[in-house]
Design an enzyme around this catalytic site. Structure first.
Site, PDB file in Angstrom:
ATOM      1  N   THR A   1     -29.254-106.142   8.467  1.00 35.68           N
ATOM      2  CA  THR A   1     -28.553-105.072   7.748  1.00 35.68           C
ATOM      3  C   THR A   1     -29.164-104.939   6.349  1.00 35.68           C
ATOM      4  O   THR A   1     -30.034-105.721   5.964  1.00 35.68           O
ATOM      5  CB  THR A   1     -27.045-105.397   7.627  1.00 35.68           C
ATOM      6  OG1 THR A   1     -26.916-106.685   7.028  1.00 35.68           O
ATOM      7  CG2 THR A   1     -26.367-105.407   8.987  1.00 35.68           C
ATOM      8  N   TYR A   2     -28.661-103.976   5.578  1.00 39.65           N
ATOM      9  CA  TYR A   2     -29.238-103.646   4.269  1.00 39.65           C
ATOM     10  C   TYR A   2     -29.257-104.871   3.350  1.00 39.65           C
ATOM     11  O   TYR A   2     -28.270-105.593   3.228  1.00 39.65           O
ATOM     12  CB  TYR A   2     -28.418-102.525   3.630  1.00 39.65           C
ATOM     13  CG  TYR A   2     -29.082-101.921   2.412  1.00 39.65           C
ATOM     14  CD1 TYR A   2     -30.380-101.424   2.481  1.00 39.65           C
ATOM     15  CD2 TYR A   2     -28.422-101.862   1.191  1.00 39.65           C
ATOM     16  CE1 TYR A   2     -30.998-100.876   1.364  1.00 39.65           C
ATOM     17  CE2 TYR A   2     -29.018-101.311   0.071  1.00 39.65           C
ATOM     18  CZ  TYR A   2     -30.319-100.824   0.168  1.00 39.65           C
ATOM     19  OH  TYR A   2     -30.924-100.280  -0.941  1.00 39.65           O
ATOM     20  N   MET A   3     -30.419-105.095   2.697  1.00 38.12           N
ATOM     21  CA  MET A   3     -30.606-106.374   1.976  1.00 38.12           C
ATOM     22  C   MET A   3     -30.281-106.291   0.484  1.00 38.12           C
ATOM     23  O   MET A   3     -30.477-107.267  -0.228  1.00 38.12           O
ATOM     24  CB  MET A   3     -32.018-106.930   2.207  1.00 38.12           C
ATOM     25  CG  MET A   3     -33.167-106.126   1.624  1.00 38.12           C
ATOM     26  SD  MET A   3     -33.501-104.662   2.607  1.00 38.12           S
ATOM     27  CE  MET A   3     -34.000-103.535   1.328  1.00 38.12           C
TER      28      MET A   3
END
Length: 394
Positions: A160-162
């Site tokens: 998922t978005y880091m």
């Protein structure tokens, strides 16, 4: 937008001043100047540090064919503090030919919970500690895994978005984690109800924590599709996510105080030995959080003491004294700098990597092994800013 305006008010006003006063091509900024200041101040603390001598005394005992050690813990019912060799030698002389026996025996059960799933700053810290990655490298690898890699003939994002500071996991991930835990480790390691974590104050809960998009994609299954470093980072994220939804670890902690007698008289010295055994590994089967100091990690593991009974006499093998010196505070590493910036609420998750890269590229800081050391330029620039713009670099 507010943040960008702030950046420009600070950076665009201060940088030209540094060009005039110090050297062309330098820059100052809302986050980078504070980061430089932290590193410069730490270096000065280290230089000003005066090491102080202290001594420790340890006794070695033998029981059931195994040796174990206890430290001198109390003198006259106060914490043992031995400042020089003369004092240490006097204690060793007092202890010659003494008899040692168990005076108190404590056993208690303790539990330890897993660390929350990764957010940007904790991922950067753990990848630095466990994998030796720079903050920039971690973010570059995470970006690639988020945007998409070729897996099983399909391009897909695998994490998922880091750039996030939320520790929330979606219902889907929570449900899937229990299926994976049951399959990988056994049902007894799973939770009946999901474990929720609190995000720290000021977190912008726009995204989930950093986790694998699909927890059933085991790191081993993805190995053929990722390069070595991507695979190591994915494995770290996968294990941390799984571990945070596993049962807590259970330890039995044992502590014994050892009384000292000589010619029937009780001496004012008390030795102490501690140990712990893991009763149930829980989440530690999958993952334990790293430490900035590897020595601490070793101490965390099992240290098993033999079984004792009250007033039992012990077989003393030897008693030694050892000289030590207090150590200065450690230099910042990328991991500990990120931790400090975050603790002070400086910068956002997405700024840590570019900030550290910038201050290295500008020649304010150099890296030696993993340590961050200020250069002369860094010190001069910091002093100019602290003297004339104390509020900005506070």
């Amino acid at each position: 937008q507010a943040r960008r305006i702030l950046d420009r008010l600070v950076g665009y006003e201060l940088s030209p001043l540094l060009w005039k006063k110090v050297r062309y091509g330098l820059s100052a900024g809302r986050v980078q100047s504070v980061a430089v200041r932290l590193i410069v101040e730490r270096e000065r603390e280290i230089k000003a540090f005066k090491a102080e001598e202290y001594w420790s005394i340890a006794a070695e005992y033998k029981k059931d064919g195994k040796n174990f050690e206890a430290q001198l813990n109390k003198i006259n019912a106060k914490k043992a503090e031995i400042s020089d060799k003369t004092s240490a030698d006097k204690i060793l002389k007092d202890l010659e030919g003494s008899e040692h026996s168990i005076s108190t025996l404590e056993k208690k059960e303790s539990k330890r919970n897993p660390a929350p799933p990764f957010i940007t700053s904790t991922l950067q810290q753990e990848a630095a500690r466990k994998l030796g990655f720079s903050v920039k490298k971690t973010m570059t690898l995470a970006q690639i895994m988020y945007e998409g890699v070729d897996v099983f003939g399909d391009t897909m994002g695998i994490i998922t978005y880091m750039r996030t500071d939320s520790v929330n996991l979606s219902e889907l991930a929570l449900k899937q984690s229990q299926e994976v835990i049951g399959k990988e480790f056994g049902k007894e390691y799973g939770l009946a109800a999901p474990r929720f974590y609190k995000s720290r104050k000021g977190a912008q809960e726009a995204h989930e924590a950093i986790r694998p998009v699909d927890l059933s994609l085991h790191p081993q299954a993805l190995k053929p599709f990722l390069d070595k470093d991507q695979h190591r980072l994915y494995e770290l994220i996968w294990m941390r996510t799984i571990a945070c939804q596993m049962k807590e670890a259970v330890f039995e902690q044992v502590g014994v105080d050892i009384e000292v007698k000589k010619s029937g008289e009780v001496l004012p010295y008390v030795f102490r030995a501690t140990g712990q055994t893991i009763l149930f590994a829980g989440f530690m089967k999958a993952y334990t959080e790293g430490k900035d100091n590897p020595e601490e990690e070793l101490e965390e593991m099992e240290k098993i003491l033999p079984e004792f009974s009250q007033d039992e006499k012990l077989d003393v093998q030897k008693i030694n004294s050892e000289q030590h010196f207090t150590k200065p505070p450690p230099r910042y590493t990328e991991a500990s700098l990120v931790k400090k910036l975050e603790a002070e609420g400086i910068g956002r998750p997405s700024t840590y990597a570019p900030t550290i890269s910038t201050i290295v590229e500008r020649g304010y800081i150099k890296k030696d092994k993993r340590q961050l050391i200020p250069t002369d330029t860094g010190e001069v620039v910091n002093d100019v800013l602290v003297e004339h713009f104390p509020k900005i670099v506070d």
